[in-house]
Each structure stands twice: as structure tokens, then as C-alpha cells.
Design an enzyme around this catalytic site. Structure first.
Site, PDB file in Angstrom:
ATOM      1  N   CYS A  23       0.808  -1.225   0.000  1.00  0.00           N
ATOM      2  CA  CYS A  23       0.000   0.000   0.000  1.00  0.00           C
ATOM      3  C   CYS A  23       0.837   1.270   0.000  1.00  0.00           C
ATOM      4  CB  CYS A  23      -0.904   0.011   1.220  1.00  0.00           C
ATOM      5  SG  CYS A  23       0.048  -0.042   2.745  1.00  0.00           S
ATOM      6  N   CYS A  69      -1.245  -4.992   7.228  1.00  0.00           N
ATOM      7  CA  CYS A  69      -0.953  -3.765   7.980  1.00  0.00           C
ATOM      8  C   CYS A  69      -0.230  -4.104   9.283  1.00  0.00           C
ATOM      9  CB  CYS A  69      -2.227  -3.000   8.290  1.00  0.00           C
ATOM     10  SG  CYS A  69      -3.339  -2.877   6.878  1.00  0.00           S
TER      11      CYS A  69
HETATM   12 FE1  FES Z   1      -1.256   0.329   4.345  1.00  0.00          FE
HETATM   13 FE2  FES Z   1      -2.804  -0.703   6.147  1.00  0.00          FE
HETATM   14  S1  FES Z   1      -3.361  -0.166   4.130  1.00  0.00           S
HETATM   15  S2  FES Z   1      -0.689  -0.344   6.287  1.00  0.00           S
END
Ligand code: FES
Length: 137
Positions: free
Chosen positions: A33, A102
Site C-alpha cells: 500500500c 498492515c
Molecule cells: Fe497500508 Fe494498512 S493499508 S498499512
């Protein structure tokens, strides 16, 4: 979707910030992400006295890093190495499957800070991997 514990740590994160003259600093990014986390540790005689984090990341990253700092304070370095993303998730009552990655950010930042401490002090700990090795899985 999120447990009350996750929401609590997200809304009221513990140990946010930095430590001046920290003994170990770890900064990692999440390839999935693009979020970033930085962890600072104060360590004396192999005991973690303080931990602070900053994250440019989602709510699950905030909650898991907040919980990880609470879990690591007071632990020995050997015990801290054993704090996995699973242990942090368990402490929070779980995360939705799509947010499990995450929690890896919290584990990797913590371990990177421990690695930094080990390297700076010429120490070796069984099971502690370099941030490069760690992020490979
Ligand atoms: Fe990036 Fe959770 S979406 S750490």
C-alpha cells in the site's frame, strides 16, 4: 468489521512520537500500500524501557503499532524479538483478513529497530533478522 480494541487504539493511539537519542530506530514501508512506519526504542541493559512510533498509514497500521509499543515496553530484547504480527493481532482481538498485511508493518518496524540496536552495539540475537531478510516474507 473492527474490534473495540482496534478502534480504541486507532482513536486513542499510545506512544505516538519519537525518542531523542533512541537506541534503536527502524523505518519500514509496506510494499502493498506504500504506507510507512517508524519505530524508536530506548533500550538499557537489554531491556526495552520506552517505545514510540509514527506512521503514515491506515487505521489498522496505527492500531497495531500502538499495541506493539505497549507490548514491547518492559520486555527484554529476546522477548521483544518474539512479538509477531500475529501476537499483536491476537492482543487486539483480530483484524479483517484484508488488513493483516498492515500488522506486518508493526512487526517489521519493531524488528528493524531491534536490529538497529543490535548492529550499533555489536550484539547478536538468535532469531533477529535484518530488515531486508525480514521483509522477504
Ligand atoms: Fe497500508 Fe494498512 S493499508 S498499512
Amino acid at each position: 468489521m473492527y474490534t473495540a480494541k482496534v478502534m480504541d487504539h486507532f482513536s486513542n493511539p499510545r506512544n505516538v512520537g519519537e525518542i531523542l537519542n533512541a537506541d534503536g530506530v527502524g523505518m519500514v514501508g509496506n510494499a502493498k500500500c506504500g504506507d510507512i512506519m517508524k519505530m524508536h526504542l530506548k533500550i538499557e541493559n537489554d531491556i526495552v524501557l520506552d517505545a514510540k512510533f509514527k506512521t503514515f498509514g491506515c487505521g489498522a497500521a496505527v492500531a497495531t503499532s500502538s499495541a506493539a509499543t505497549e507490548m514491547v515496553i518492559g520486555k527484554t530484547v529476546e522477548e521483544a524479538i518474539k512479538i509477531s504480527n500475529k501476537a499483536v493481532m491476537d492482543a487486539l482481538g483480530g483484524l479483517p483478513p484484508e488488513k493483516v498485511h498492515c500488522s506486518c508493518l508493526a512487526e517489521e518496524a519493531l524488528h528493524a529497530a531491534l536490529w538497529d540496536y543490535a548492529v550499533k552495539n555489536g550484539k547478536y540475537y538468535e532469531g533477529l533478522k535484518s530488515p531486508e531478510e525480514h521483509s522477504e516474507h
